[in-house]
Scaffold this motif. Structure first.
Motif, PDB file in Angstrom:
ATOM      1  N   ILE A   1      80.694  16.762 -31.129  1.00 29.41           N
ATOM      2  CA  ILE A   1      79.552  16.473 -30.256  1.00 29.41           C
ATOM      3  C   ILE A   1      79.955  16.429 -28.784  1.00 29.41           C
ATOM      4  N   PRO A   2      81.035  15.729 -28.382  1.00 28.27           N
ATOM      5  CA  PRO A   2      81.417  15.788 -26.956  1.00 28.27           C
ATOM      6  C   PRO A   2      81.744  17.198 -26.488  1.00 28.27           C
ATOM      7  N   LEU A   3      82.353  18.008 -27.373  1.00 29.71           N
ATOM      8  CA  LEU A   3      82.656  19.384 -26.982  1.00 29.71           C
ATOM      9  C   LEU A   3      81.382  20.190 -26.803  1.00 29.71           C
ATOM     10  N   TRP A   4      80.401  19.997 -27.705  1.00 30.53           N
ATOM     11  CA  TRP A   4      79.104  20.651 -27.547  1.00 30.53           C
ATOM     12  C   TRP A   4      78.467  20.244 -26.215  1.00 30.53           C
ATOM     13  N   LEU A   5      78.509  18.973 -25.927  1.00 33.01           N
ATOM     14  CA  LEU A   5      77.884  18.477 -24.701  1.00 33.01           C
ATOM     15  C   LEU A   5      78.552  19.070 -23.464  1.00 33.01           C
ATOM     16  N   ALA A   6      79.880  19.151 -23.497  1.00 28.50           N
ATOM     17  CA  ALA A   6      80.599  19.678 -22.332  1.00 28.50           C
ATOM     18  C   ALA A   6      80.254  21.149 -22.099  1.00 28.50           C
ATOM     19  N   LEU A   7      80.250  21.932 -23.171  1.00 29.22           N
ATOM     20  CA  LEU A   7      79.960  23.364 -23.024  1.00 29.22           C
ATOM     21  C   LEU A   7      78.502  23.598 -22.660  1.00 29.22           C
ATOM     22  N   ALA A   8      77.603  22.809 -23.256  1.00 27.31           N
ATOM     23  CA  ALA A   8      76.180  22.989 -22.939  1.00 27.31           C
ATOM     24  C   ALA A   8      75.887  22.610 -21.494  1.00 27.31           C
ATOM     25  N   ALA A   9      76.633  21.622 -20.963  1.00 30.18           N
ATOM     26  CA  ALA A   9      76.412  21.211 -19.578  1.00 30.18           C
ATOM     27  C   ALA A   9      76.840  22.288 -18.592  1.00 30.18           C
ATOM     28  N   ILE A  10      77.674  23.223 -19.037  1.00 35.73           N
ATOM     29  CA  ILE A  10      78.123  24.305 -18.152  1.00 35.73           C
ATOM     30  C   ILE A  10      76.998  25.293 -17.869  1.00 35.73           C
ATOM     31  N   LEU A  11      76.044  25.403 -18.794  1.00 32.39           N
ATOM     32  CA  LEU A  11      74.972  26.380 -18.623  1.00 32.39           C
ATOM     33  C   LEU A  11      74.188  26.079 -17.349  1.00 32.39           C
ATOM     34  N   PRO A  12      74.006  27.067 -16.476  1.00 31.93           N
ATOM     35  CA  PRO A  12      73.296  26.825 -15.212  1.00 31.93           C
ATOM     36  C   PRO A  12      71.852  26.402 -15.444  1.00 31.93           C
ATOM     37  N   ILE A  13      71.390  25.492 -14.628  1.00 27.51           N
ATOM     38  CA  ILE A  13      70.007  25.022 -14.730  1.00 27.51           C
ATOM     39  C   ILE A  13      69.032  26.129 -14.346  1.00 27.51           C
ATOM     40  N   THR A  14      69.493  27.060 -13.515  1.00 23.59           N
ATOM     41  CA  THR A  14      68.610  28.128 -13.041  1.00 23.59           C
ATOM     42  C   THR A  14      68.379  29.212 -14.084  1.00 23.59           C
ATOM     43  N   TRP A  15      69.090  29.153 -15.202  1.00 18.22           N
ATOM     44  CA  TRP A  15      68.897  30.180 -16.236  1.00 18.22           C
ATOM     45  C   TRP A  15      67.493  30.067 -16.825  1.00 18.22           C
ATOM     46  N   SER A  16      66.975  31.221 -17.205  1.00 20.08           N
ATOM     47  CA  SER A  16      65.675  31.242 -17.879  1.00 20.08           C
ATOM     48  C   SER A  16      65.829  30.685 -19.292  1.00 20.08           C
ATOM     49  N   PRO A  17      64.743  30.231 -19.916  1.00 21.00           N
ATOM     50  CA  PRO A  17      64.832  29.665 -21.269  1.00 21.00           C
ATOM     51  C   PRO A  17      65.458  30.606 -22.283  1.00 21.00           C
TER      52      PRO A  17
END
Length: 389
Positions: free
Chosen positions: A231-247
């Motif tokens: 779960i922490p690894l998922w959270l870390a990698l998911a947080a890398i995704l830019p907020i400006t990306w489209s859905p």
């Protein structure tokens, strides 16, 4: 030498036997079908005997077929809002009204605002009989963004409501949003396991067939990844995704993340199988005939345990569905306007909202059912693919 008169003469030839020797080699139709059956047919016969797996497979098949017509199955459009029915509780279906058969219908709501706790209070009004319409014209939608349509299997009454699982903070029907959310939550598991299969087969196959330094490095990498908390690894990698990306980019990003973190167990399985099979005679024959390594691995070795790979992948899919649900629930996965079961559950983070409006937890029910169904289905496939059972 003369035999006594009461002695029994032993047969000297086959023709002297008291039975037809050809009868030894005569099989029943069931035996012939068993001897002539292919491996897939044998697996199917064994799988059918596993009743929970068979029922789970039918349930999953119907569920995946339903995502093709989510717009038709949902009573309302995904974004339809009923401003006068915010946080409305589920409506019960009735068949009889005042002793007379009416057919499926619901009672309309009377609404008032409790000024003491500012809670919306709804009470069913027996005078508001709202028959449920079937195969009807309802909310307008774009079917797979191809054309506009209004056809629904179930619709509310004209100027009525049909909230079988209640509504959310914006007055949107929870049941309709669960049906739409199935399209994302179910497909993200399939796409994620596709990424995992490719990485697991390629890396595990090369490590098992070639061995040497590559096998050592790949095994150390697998051990490092498996030693990290998921779960922490998922959270870390998911947080890398830019907020400006489209859905849609976020959707594929989450899919790739789930696949990148789930290939390790599959790679180890492939490696152990190839280590056992690479010394077989048919592999040596293929090498003598000049087959290259990739052909030997993917054409001769991998098909030898493909059934095991399918069973392993089936059991891994619910892990990815839970991963997406967890990330979306914590606000680091999919985001609106994409709708998934995890996104729907994110509205239930506030314990006060859950205490007042418990129907916001309904999206957790399909998650539980799908995970259980995949586990039963995977167990059945694994037992059917096991040659020793």
């Amino acid at each position: 030498m003369t035999l006594p008169a009461n002695a029994t003469r032993l047969p000297h030839t086959v023709s002297d036997l008291p039975f037809d020797p050809d009868a030894i080699y005569k099989y029943t139709d069931a035996q012939k079908a068993l001897f002539e059956a292919s491996q897939l047919r044998l697996m199917w016969w064994k799988f059918k005997r596993h009743k929970p797996a068979l029922i789970s497979g039918i349930f999953l098949a119907l569920l995946y077929l339903s995502i093709l017509i989510s717009e038709i199955l949902a009573p309302y459009n995904l974004e339809t809002r009923n401003a006068s029915h915010i946080y409305a509780p589920p409506q019960s279906i009735h068949l009889f009204h005042e002793g007379e058969f009416v057919g499926p219908f619901v009672y309309g709501y009377d609404f008032k605002l409790n000024m003491e706790n500012l809670k919306r209070e709804y009470a069913p009004n027996p005078e508001k009989v709202q028959p449920i319409r079937f195969f009807c014209s309802g909310d307008k939608y774009e079917f797979w963004n191809l054309f506009e349509a209004r056809f629904h299997i179930v619709c509310p009454a004209e100027k009525g409501t049909l909230f079988l699982l209640g509504t959310d903070r914006l007055g949107r029907d929870v049941l309709s949003r669960i049906i739409y959310g199935a399209r994302i939550s179910l497909t993200i598991g399939l796409l994620g396991i596709g990424v995992s299969l490719v990485l697991g087969i390629v890396i595990g196959g090369m490590a098992g067939y070639y061995g040497g330094l590559f096998a050592v490095l790949s095994q150390r990498l697998i051990e490092v990844i498996q030693s990290l908390p998921s779960i922490p690894l998922w959270l870390a990698l998911a947080a890398i995704l830019p907020i400006t990306w489209s859905p849609i980019f976020v959707y594929f990003g989450i899919t790739v993340i789930l696949g990148l973190l789930d290939w390790t167990g599959l790679a180890r399985t492939v490696r152990s199988k190839l280590l056992a099979l690479r010394e077989e005679d048919y592999v040596s024959a293929a090498q003598v005939m000049g087959a290259n390594s990739s052909r030997i691995v993917f054409r001769h070795l991998v098909p030898g345990f493909a059934s095991h790979l399918i069973a392993t992948a089936t059991i891994a899919i619910p892990t990815m569905i839970l991963g997406e649900t967890t990330l979306s629930f914590l606000g680091l996965g999919l985001r609106a306007p994409i709708t998934s079961w995890g996104v729907l559950l994110s509205e239930a983070q506030n314990i006060n909202a859950v205490a007042l409006y418990p129907w916001l937890l309904w999206p957790v029910l399909p998650v539980i059912l799908v995970v259980l169904a995949y586990n039963f289905f995977g167990d059945g496939l694994r037992d059917a693919a096991d040659p020793y059972k």
